[in-house]
Each structure stands twice: as structure tokens, then as C-alpha cells.
Design a protein around this motif. Structure first.
Motif, PDB file in Angstrom:
ATOM      1  N   UNK A 211       3.523  -1.547  14.072  1.00 50.41           N
ATOM      2  CA  UNK A 211       2.746  -2.271  13.063  1.00 50.41           C
ATOM      3  C   UNK A 211       1.349  -1.677  12.907  1.00 50.41           C
ATOM      4  N   UNK A 212       0.776  -1.207  14.020  1.00 51.56           N
ATOM      5  CA  UNK A 212      -0.497  -0.488  13.927  1.00 51.56           C
ATOM      6  C   UNK A 212      -0.337   0.764  13.070  1.00 51.56           C
ATOM      7  N   UNK A 213       0.794   1.471  13.227  1.00 49.56           N
ATOM      8  CA  UNK A 213       1.042   2.677  12.425  1.00 49.56           C
ATOM      9  C   UNK A 213       1.131   2.340  10.942  1.00 49.56           C
ATOM     10  N   UNK A 214       1.724   1.192  10.609  1.00 51.15           N
ATOM     11  CA  UNK A 214       1.796   0.775   9.198  1.00 51.15           C
ATOM     12  C   UNK A 214       0.411   0.529   8.617  1.00 51.15           C
ATOM     13  N   UNK A 215      -0.454  -0.117   9.403  1.00 44.87           N
ATOM     14  CA  UNK A 215      -1.813  -0.393   8.927  1.00 44.87           C
ATOM     15  C   UNK A 215      -2.590   0.901   8.736  1.00 44.87           C
ATOM     16  N   UNK A 217      -1.360   3.801   8.100  1.00 41.67           N
ATOM     17  CA  UNK A 217      -0.792   4.522   6.963  1.00 41.67           C
ATOM     18  C   UNK A 217      -1.366   3.978   5.650  1.00 41.67           C
ATOM     19  N   UNK A 218      -1.547   2.665   5.574  1.00 39.62           N
ATOM     20  CA  UNK A 218      -2.165   2.071   4.373  1.00 39.62           C
ATOM     21  C   UNK A 218      -3.595   2.570   4.204  1.00 39.62           C
ATOM     22  N   UNK A 219      -4.339   2.649   5.306  1.00 40.59           N
ATOM     23  CA  UNK A 219      -5.704   3.183   5.240  1.00 40.59           C
ATOM     24  C   UNK A 219      -5.698   4.634   4.776  1.00 40.59           C
ATOM     25  N   UNK A 220      -4.757   5.415   5.268  1.00 36.25           N
ATOM     26  CA  UNK A 220      -4.666   6.825   4.892  1.00 36.25           C
ATOM     27  C   UNK A 220      -4.359   6.971   3.402  1.00 36.25           C
ATOM     28  N   UNK A 258      -2.834  -6.461   3.082  1.00 40.22           N
ATOM     29  CA  UNK A 258      -3.455  -5.164   2.857  1.00 40.22           C
ATOM     30  C   UNK A 258      -2.817  -4.438   1.673  1.00 40.22           C
ATOM     31  N   UNK A 259      -1.507  -4.529   1.547  1.00 37.49           N
ATOM     32  CA  UNK A 259      -0.808  -3.826   0.480  1.00 37.49           C
ATOM     33  C   UNK A 259      -1.200  -4.347  -0.898  1.00 37.49           C
ATOM     34  N   UNK A 260      -1.583  -5.624  -0.976  1.00 33.35           N
ATOM     35  CA  UNK A 260      -1.874  -6.232  -2.284  1.00 33.35           C
ATOM     36  C   UNK A 260      -3.361  -6.455  -2.523  1.00 33.35           C
ATOM     37  N   UNK A 261      -4.210  -6.126  -1.535  1.00 34.55           N
ATOM     38  CA  UNK A 261      -5.643  -6.405  -1.674  1.00 34.55           C
ATOM     39  C   UNK A 261      -6.445  -5.164  -1.320  1.00 34.55           C
ATOM     40  N   UNK A 262      -6.764  -4.315  -2.285  1.00 34.03           N
ATOM     41  CA  UNK A 262      -7.551  -3.102  -1.992  1.00 34.03           C
ATOM     42  C   UNK A 262      -8.921  -3.404  -1.388  1.00 34.03           C
ATOM     43  N   UNK A 263      -9.498  -4.550  -1.749  1.00 37.20           N
ATOM     44  CA  UNK A 263     -10.813  -4.888  -1.196  1.00 37.20           C
ATOM     45  C   UNK A 263     -10.744  -5.081   0.313  1.00 37.20           C
ATOM     46  N   UNK A 264      -9.654  -5.682   0.801  1.00 34.88           N
ATOM     47  CA  UNK A 264      -9.505  -5.885   2.242  1.00 34.88           C
ATOM     48  C   UNK A 264      -9.315  -4.550   2.959  1.00 34.88           C
ATOM     49  N   UNK A 265      -8.614  -3.604   2.319  1.00 40.00           N
ATOM     50  CA  UNK A 265      -8.458  -2.269   2.905  1.00 40.00           C
ATOM     51  C   UNK A 265      -9.827  -1.602   3.041  1.00 40.00           C
ATOM     52  N   UNK A 266     -10.652  -1.749   2.023  1.00 42.64           N
ATOM     53  CA  UNK A 266     -11.999  -1.183   2.077  1.00 42.64           C
ATOM     54  C   UNK A 266     -12.830  -1.845   3.176  1.00 42.64           C
ATOM     55  N   UNK A 267     -12.702  -3.181   3.303  1.00 44.47           N
ATOM     56  CA  UNK A 267     -13.445  -3.894   4.350  1.00 44.47           C
ATOM     57  C   UNK A 267     -13.004  -3.458   5.743  1.00 44.47           C
ATOM     58  N   UNK A 268     -11.685  -3.267   5.921  1.00 40.72           N
ATOM     59  CA  UNK A 268     -11.176  -2.823   7.219  1.00 40.72           C
ATOM     60  C   UNK A 268     -11.699  -1.426   7.547  1.00 40.72           C
ATOM     61  N   UNK A 269     -11.677  -0.522   6.581  1.00 44.65           N
ATOM     62  CA  UNK A 269     -12.208   0.832   6.799  1.00 44.65           C
ATOM     63  C   UNK A 269     -13.684   0.765   7.172  1.00 44.65           C
ATOM     64  N   UNK A 486      -1.718  13.331  11.205  1.00 48.13           N
ATOM     65  CA  UNK A 486      -1.274  11.953  11.382  1.00 48.13           C
ATOM     66  C   UNK A 486       0.125  11.778  10.827  1.00 48.13           C
ATOM     67  N   UNK A 487       0.946  10.934  11.479  1.00 46.95           N
ATOM     68  CA  UNK A 487       2.267  10.660  10.913  1.00 46.95           C
ATOM     69  C   UNK A 487       2.198  10.025   9.545  1.00 46.95           C
ATOM     70  N   UNK A 488       1.012   9.446   9.229  1.00 49.18           N
ATOM     71  CA  UNK A 488       0.890   8.764   7.939  1.00 49.18           C
ATOM     72  C   UNK A 488       0.769   9.726   6.784  1.00 49.18           C
ATOM     73  N   UNK A 489       0.438  11.007   7.084  1.00 55.07           N
ATOM     74  CA  UNK A 489       0.208  11.965   6.007  1.00 55.07           C
ATOM     75  C   UNK A 489       1.548  12.440   5.434  1.00 55.07           C
TER      76      UNK A 489
END
Length: 759
Positions: A211-215, A217-220, A258-269, A486-489
Motif C-alpha cells: 500500500x505504501x508502494x501504491x501511494x 506511485x501516485x506521487x510519482x 489521493x486518486x480523486x483529489x490532486x490537492x491532497x497529493x500536493x499536500x502530501x508531497x 523506482x518501481x513506480x516509474x
């Protein structure tokens, strides 16, 4: 019953000013009886009035509320109130009181928040409630960068919005909530962290690896940021904080969020980009740099050779400017004048924007002494700006240190407190990239808790083991390993460019020109009205010369120098007279005596009015025997053609000069008036600002006192109502007299004994 405060316990700092009493009552009224943490309230209070904050808050909460005394030990489930006229800081598990200095900058919230960030790091929670001014902004940023949680009261629920406003605009606030929601968020964070700690003891992580890898990957994918090689503890802690603040119950729900909220992805980064920095952090390090490192670097430079410095992961720029100031001081002391160029990089674009402005809150007076403030900073209200001669030495740029070196031949590279967040393979890669960037005998500075590792240690000499200062060896090279992927790439296929279709008749142009001109060398071009070449039809005369460097398609820049004047004149006349121009007998020094050039410039449209878009330029090399002059042909006479063009240009230049001189005189007059007005306005603004700060401070104190008095009045009204009800219902006759024995009031039963009439 209170308990001893655990080392890993949370400390919640709360800053408030005008309007903060109501917010504090709502916050503590929403807390459970056992939040398993300690609360420190820093409220702006007037030293001239007795505060009733303890009594008022104690009515709203079951927690123990008390006034801070010097060296007060923290206890669980307790609320500590700052007394008037003091500042408080956290040292270990104790609260230390200091008397507030009249001359010092009056920011008690910042003062406590900064110490809270330094002492508790990720176990610190900062909350900013209603108030005026900017107190608390810098402290809240420090808590966020130290790994803690930064929360502010929402604008809709705050009576005064000035204090919660600036932290929100900085982008370093984790959540904006009402006082009741803030209380629930704090409890959720404490409870979830305790659960994570207990599960870690039995090796059951709340954030599984897949699940960490999924998160990540979304950041990537969405933010182009690879955190796969960062330390797991940092990732787990930061992601858990965001999960709690997002009001979701499970990791799976957070991934969908995270998948549906780009603002939350930005906040996490933004949360994962830890940017803790300040001016001249670790003062002893700067003493070592100015006495043992910088003088030696300057001595090894050749006369006039620039000193090149790179500050990686510069965040908001404090360290880069600190280095610029330190170098400037050493240059003045040693009288070795060298240009200085400092490159400061980071992947956080918002932090770079702040750094490039060079403006910082006046809380920097704690880290920058008065002499440096006077020489290197300009006061601007409640902020200080770095002077221009220092700012011009620093170049800020976005750069990912984990992917490429970025710079080379650096005399000094600073990479402090970045490697501690990375796993060993990425640490090794970064050190190799830094080694590549250094010049021979260049200096590398790491953080006090960082090291070179076993692979890279032989490539450096240690200058200072405590402050991790190293010098690059001359004879050692480190191989740059392949970048860690990264595996996410994922590989991205580039779209194929559609092939442009060529007309089948374009290939016939060369044959047509050969039929018309025979074997005579010819150059034929299509140009626009600015002289830019749009198409080359033929160039057998070899009159075009394309210089090295950036492509230049202006015909006057790439044609033979001898032809610049006739071509320029022909283009000018063709545009001016709206008709074709034909010149013959143009002599070229590089041609033999019997040979010369014919030039024709005309519209690109046949049997139509002159086009405003394009012209055809044709140059033909002929011999005198081949030349037959048509009636419309003109011999090229540079004297007559150029003289007419020069006269026109001179007239335009003369008129322009007159207009320019008039404008300059008007601007000078206006500038003098504006300078005088500006000086008066600056003086008036400084006086008004000073007065405004005093009035603002008095207003905050009076508002707090007024709020306390309103609470006391309400209590007295309730008490008076209770007494009236008691007297009205009693059967005992009671008469109340004043000092003059005049009757003040009596009970209804007293009228049965005395002849009283109410009136």
C-alpha cells in the motif's frame, strides 16, 4: 490524577490573541477527560490587569488548568497558561519562564512554538487561533518542518482573522478547522499514533509495503516526485498524519482519496519535503567555516577567479544567504577580492519562490546579530529583506539532487540534514554526485548526524569530524552508478510525429531554374517583410553563410557581407514603393572582373497588388557579355539610394531625439517630486506603523480583558438572579440596610412585621 509526562508524549501548543477566549472555550469543551497529552496556551495578555483565564477555562474542561511557573514539569492531561508579562519555552520536559523584554520583538507565540519544534519534533502539535498580527506564523512553519502538525482555526469561525491568515498562505499548514474540529483532530492524531506504536511492537505495520508502494506511485505520477528511497519511518509518519487529517478511516480509503483529489497529493508531497532551516544554524559551525575553511579556499583561488558554492536542498534560502554573508565578511577581512557565485537548489518550488524574494519575518533577530542585521538587511515593517548586493550573488534554481550532479567545479558544497531522510543506497548515490560536483580539494559539508558511508569515505579527507566537514582528495574518483529507479516509474511512449506531405511538383523547381538561368550560379529566396527567410528555392551561387551557434534566419545576417547594402536597399524600396526592384552590375570583390551580380526583389504574388507578407529575392551571377538591360533595369548606385534612405532615417532620428529629450526632462522633474513625496510618506509610514503596532497590542490586551469581564458579568448576573429567587421564596423576614441605615431591600415576609411598601 496527573501522571508523569512520557518522553514520547505529545505537547500541544496553542497561540491566541484577540477573540481567542471563545475559541479556547470551544476547543477545551470538546476534549475528552483523558487526551493523554499536555497543552500549553500562549495568550496575549495585558500585564496591567489580573487575568481570569484559568478560572474561565476550568469551567469548560475536566483537565487541570494552572498558571505556568518557572521550571514547571509537564504532566499528562494538564493545561498550562502563560502568565501576563512573560514568555515561555520548552526545555526537555519543563517549561521555562522569562520576563518579557520591552525592547524585544513581542512574539511570545513564535517564541514557544520554535522551542516546541526543536524539543518535540514529530510529537509537537501547533494550533493558531483567532487574533491580530503575525505572531505564530514562523513558529507554526518550524513545527511543520520539524515533522510536527500545524493546525489553524478556520477564517469562518475566527473573530479576528489576521493571525490564522499568513500561515495558510504559506502552504505549510496541515489543516484548517473550527475549534471543535481541531479538538477532535488532535485526539485522533494522538490515538492513532499510540495504536501505531503498539502495533510496531508486534511487527504489524499500519501501512503495509504494497500500500505504501501504491501511494508513492501516485506521487510519482501526479507530482513527478520519487520518494521510494526515503526512510520508511519518515514516510510512515508523514503519510499517517495526512491520513488522519483527511478524515478517512483506512489506508485503502486514503489511496482512493489521493486518486480523486490532486490537492491532497500536493499536500502530501509538501509534507514529505522537510525544509527545516534558519539563518546561521549551529553558530559554532559558522565559526569553523570562517576561521578554518573559507580563508583557505580564497587563498587557493587565482586572481580574479570566482568562488563557486553550491547549497543543495536550500529550502527557503536562509543557509544560502548565511553563506553569502559569511564569505563577504571573510573577503573584507582578508582583502582578497574575488567574485562570488552561490547556486542554491531545491525541488520545492514554493520554497524557492520565498528564497528568491529574500524577505523574512523579524523573528530572524534571534539568529542574526544586530551588526549583521544593519549591514546586510533592510527593515520592511514586520520583516527584513536581504540587501541587493547579497541577493545578486545567489542564484536559486529547481533541481533534483538524486538524479544528476547539476553543477561542476564547485569549491564548496553544502548538503546538510538531507541524507538522514534517505536509505543507504540513495545516500551513497547522492554523495557520489556531490563528489563529482566538487573541484579538486573542494569542501563538502554534511549535517552533524550524517556520514559518508564505507564506500565513499576514502574519497575525502576529514577537516572537522564533529561538524562533518570534508575535503575532496585529488587522486580519487568515484564511479557514478546508474540512477536508482523506482518501481513506480513507467516508460512513456512518445507520440509519433506525422510526416509532412511534400508536393510532387517541389522536385521540379531545380529543373525549372536550370531551364531559365542555365548554368549561371543563382540564389533564390522567399523572405517576409522583416527579412526572415521563409524558404530557400535555390542556392547554387553559394551566397548564404550560416554562422555557428543559435540559428539566425535573417537574410542580412547570413548573406555575403558585400551584398548587405544592395539587398537591404532593395527590400526597403520594394516595401516603400510597392513595386519590384531590379539592380544590375553589382560588383563583388570575390568575383572575377568580367563577372557581376544582378538582384531582383519583387512580390511573391503574381499580377496582384504588392503583398504585405512575403517577397522573393533573386540573385544571379552573370558576365558582361550575357547582360542585356531591360527598360526597367537600374544600375545599383549605392550613393543615391543610400543617401535617400539615410535622409529619411536622420529625420526620424532627429524627431525621436527631440521627443526623448522632452520626455527625459519631464521624467526628471516628476522623479524629483516623487522622491520628495516618497521620503515624506516613508517617514509618515514609519510613525504610523509604530503607532499601529502599539495600538494593536493595546487593543489585543483590552479585548482579552473585556472578554474576561464579560464572562465575570455573566457570572454575577446569574448569581444575582439566584439570590433574588432565594429571597423571594424564603419565609424569613429580612431587611437589608446600608451604612446610613437606609433600607436597601427586604423580603416579602418582612412586610408582615413592618409597614413596608415596595416602591
Amino acid at each position: 490524577m496527573s501522571k508523569d509526562f512520557p518522553t514520547a508524549g505529545f505537547v500541544i501548543g496553542i497561540g491566541a490573541s484577540a477573540g481567542g477566549l471563545q475559541a479556547l472555550e470551544s476547543f477545551f469543551g470538546s476534549l475528552p477527560p483523558d487526551p493523554k497529552s499536555a497543552f500549553v496556551v500562549v495568550q496575549h495578555l495585558s500585564p496591567d490587569f489580573r487575568s481570569l483565564m484559568v478560572e474561565l477555562l476550568q469551567r469548560r474542561t475536566q483537565l487541570s488548568v494552572c498558571v505556568i511557573e518557572n521550571s514547571t514539569a509537564l504532566e499528562l492531561n494538564s493545561v498550562y497558561m502563560l502568565p501576563p508579562g512573560s514568555t515561555v519555552s520548552l526545555q526537555g520536559q519543563r517549561l521555562l519562564l522569562e520576563e518579557r523584554q520591552e525592547s524585544a520583538v513581542d512574539y511570545p507565540v513564535n517564541h514557544f512554538f520554535l522551542s516546541l519544534a526543536q524539543q518535540k519534533c514529530d510529537r509537537a502539535i501547533g494550533i493558531l487561533l483567532s487574533g491580530t498580527g503575525r505572531d505564530g506564523t514562523e513558529g507554526l512553519k518550524a513545527i511543520n518542518r520539524a515533522g510536527g502538525i500545524a493546525l489553524v482555526q478556520s477564517q469562518e469561525t475566527a473573530q479576528f482573522r489576521a493571525m490564522p491568515g499568513p500561515p495558510v498562505s504559506s502552504g505549510l499548514v496541515d489543516e484548517i478547522l473550527s475549534p471543535e474540529e481541531l479538538a477532535r483532530a488532535v485526539c485522533d492524531i494522538i490515538r492513532y499514533t499510540a495504536a501505531q506504536t503498539s502495533l510496531s511492537a508486534i511487527a504489524t505495520p499500519l501501512l503495509p509495503a504494497h500500500k505504501l508502494a501504491q501511494i508513492l506511485e501516485i506521487l510519482q505520477q501526479q507530482q513527478n516526485s520519487d520518494f521510494s528511497q526515503y526512510k520508511l519511518g519518515t514516510l510512515h509518519r508523514r503519510i499517517t498524519h495526512r491520513l488522519l487529517l483527511s478524515k478517512v478511516d483506512t489506508v485503502d480509503q486514503y489511496i482512493e482519496h489521493l486518486k480523486t483529489t490532486p490537492k491532497e497529493v500536493k499536500n502530501l508531497r509538501q509534507d514529505l519535503l522537510i525544509g527545516a532551516t534558519r539563518f546561521f544554524r549551529d553558530p559554532n559551525l559558522w565559526s569553523v567555516l570562517q576561521t578554518e575553511v573559507l580563508p583557505g579556499l580564497l587563498e587557493r583561488l587565482q586572481p580574479g577567479q570566482p568562488l563557486r558554492i553550491w547549497v543543495s536542498a536550500c529550502s527557503t534560502g536562509e543557509e544560502a544567504y548565511s553563506l553569502a554573508i559569511a564569505v563577504d565578511e571573510i573577503i573584507k577581512q582578508t582583502e582578497r577580492h574575488h567574485p562570488v557565485k552561490i547556486f542554491a537548489t531545491d525541488i520545492d518550488q514554493e520554497a524557492l519562490t520565498i528564497a528568491s524574494q529574500g524577505s523574512y519575518a523579524d523573528t530572524i533577530v534571534r539568529d542574526v546579530d544586530a551588526k549583521r542585521l544593519d549591514h546586510y538587511f533592510i527593515p520592511q515593517g514586520s520583516a527584513y529583506q536581504v540587501k541587493k548586493f547579497i541577493r545578486t550573488q545567489v542564484v536559486f534554481a529547481s533541481h533534483d539532487l538524486t538524479k544528476n550532479p547539476g553543477f561542476s567545479q564547485m569549491h564548496l558544497v553544502s548538503c546538510r540534514n538531507l541524507l538522514i531522510y534517505m536509505q543507504p543506497p540513495l545516500q551513497e548515490q547522492v554523495i557520489k554526485l556531490l563528489h563529482f560536483s566538487l573541484a579538486p580539494q573542494g569542501v563538502l559539508i554534511l549535517g552533524p548526524s550524517e556520514h559518508l558511508g564505507t564506500v565513499c569515505c576514502h574519497a575525502f579527507l576529514c577537516i572537522d569530524q564533529h561538524w562533518k566537514i570534508f575535503r575532496k582528495r585529488r587522486d580519487v574518483k568515484l564511479p557514478l552508478s546508474r540512477l536508482i529507479q523506482s518501481p513506480a516509474k513507467r516508460a512513456v511512449a512518445l507520440p509519433k510525429q506525422p510526416k509532412t506531405m511534400r508536393s510532387p511538383y517541389e522536385g521540379m523547381l531545380a529543373s525549372i531554374f536550370k531551364l531559365r538561368f542555365g548554368e549561371r550560379p543563382t540564389t533564390c529566396l522567399l523572405v517576409n517583410t522583416s527579412g526572415q527567410i521563409l524558404h530557400i528555392f535555390l542556392n547554387t551561387a553559394q551566397l548564404l553563410e550560416f554562422p555557428l551557434g543559435k540559428l539566425n534566419t535573417n537574410i542580412l545576417d547570413i548573406i555575403s557581407p558585400t551584398l548587405k547594402i544592395p539587398v537591404s536597399t532593395a527590400l526597403h524600396r520594394a516595401k516603400r514603393d510597392q513595386q519590384s526592384v531590379f539592380y544590375s552590375d553589382i560588383q563583388l570583390p570575390e568575383l572575377d572582373a568580367p563577372q557581376h551580380m544582378n538582384l531582383w526583389v519583387g512580390s511573391a504574388e503574381t499580377n496582384k497588388a504588392m503583398s504585405n507578407d512575403s517577397l522573393i529575392v533573386l540573385l544571379e551571377q552573370v558576365t558582361i557579355a550575357d547582360s542585356t538591360k531591360p527598360a526597367s533595369e537600374l544600375d545599383f548606385n549605392p550613393c543615391s539610394d543610400l543617401s535617400q534612405q539615410i535622409r529619411e532615417l536622420e529625420f526620424e532620428l532627429q524627431q525621436t531625439r527631440k521627443n526623448l529629450q522632452t520626455s527625459i526632462e519631464e521624467m526628471e522633474t516628476a522623479n524629483e517630486e516623487q522622491q520628495a513625496t516618497n521620503e515624506e510618506l516613508l517617514a509618515a509610514n514609519e510613525e504610523l506603523q509604530s503607532t499601529n503596532e502599539e495600538l494593536q497590542s493595546v487593543n489585543e490586551e483590552l479585548y482579552t480583558v473585556n472578554a474576561e469581564n464579560q464572562e465575570r458579568i455573566e457570572q454575577l448576573i446569574e448569581l444575582s438572579t439566584d439570590i433574588d429567587n432565594l429571597l423571594q421564596s424564603t419565609d424569613i423576614g429580612v431587611v437589608f440596610l446600608d451604612n446610613s441605615l437606609s433600607i436597601r431591600r427586604f423580603t416579602p415576609a418582612a412586610t408582615q412585621v413592618f409597614n413596608f411598601r415596595p416602591g
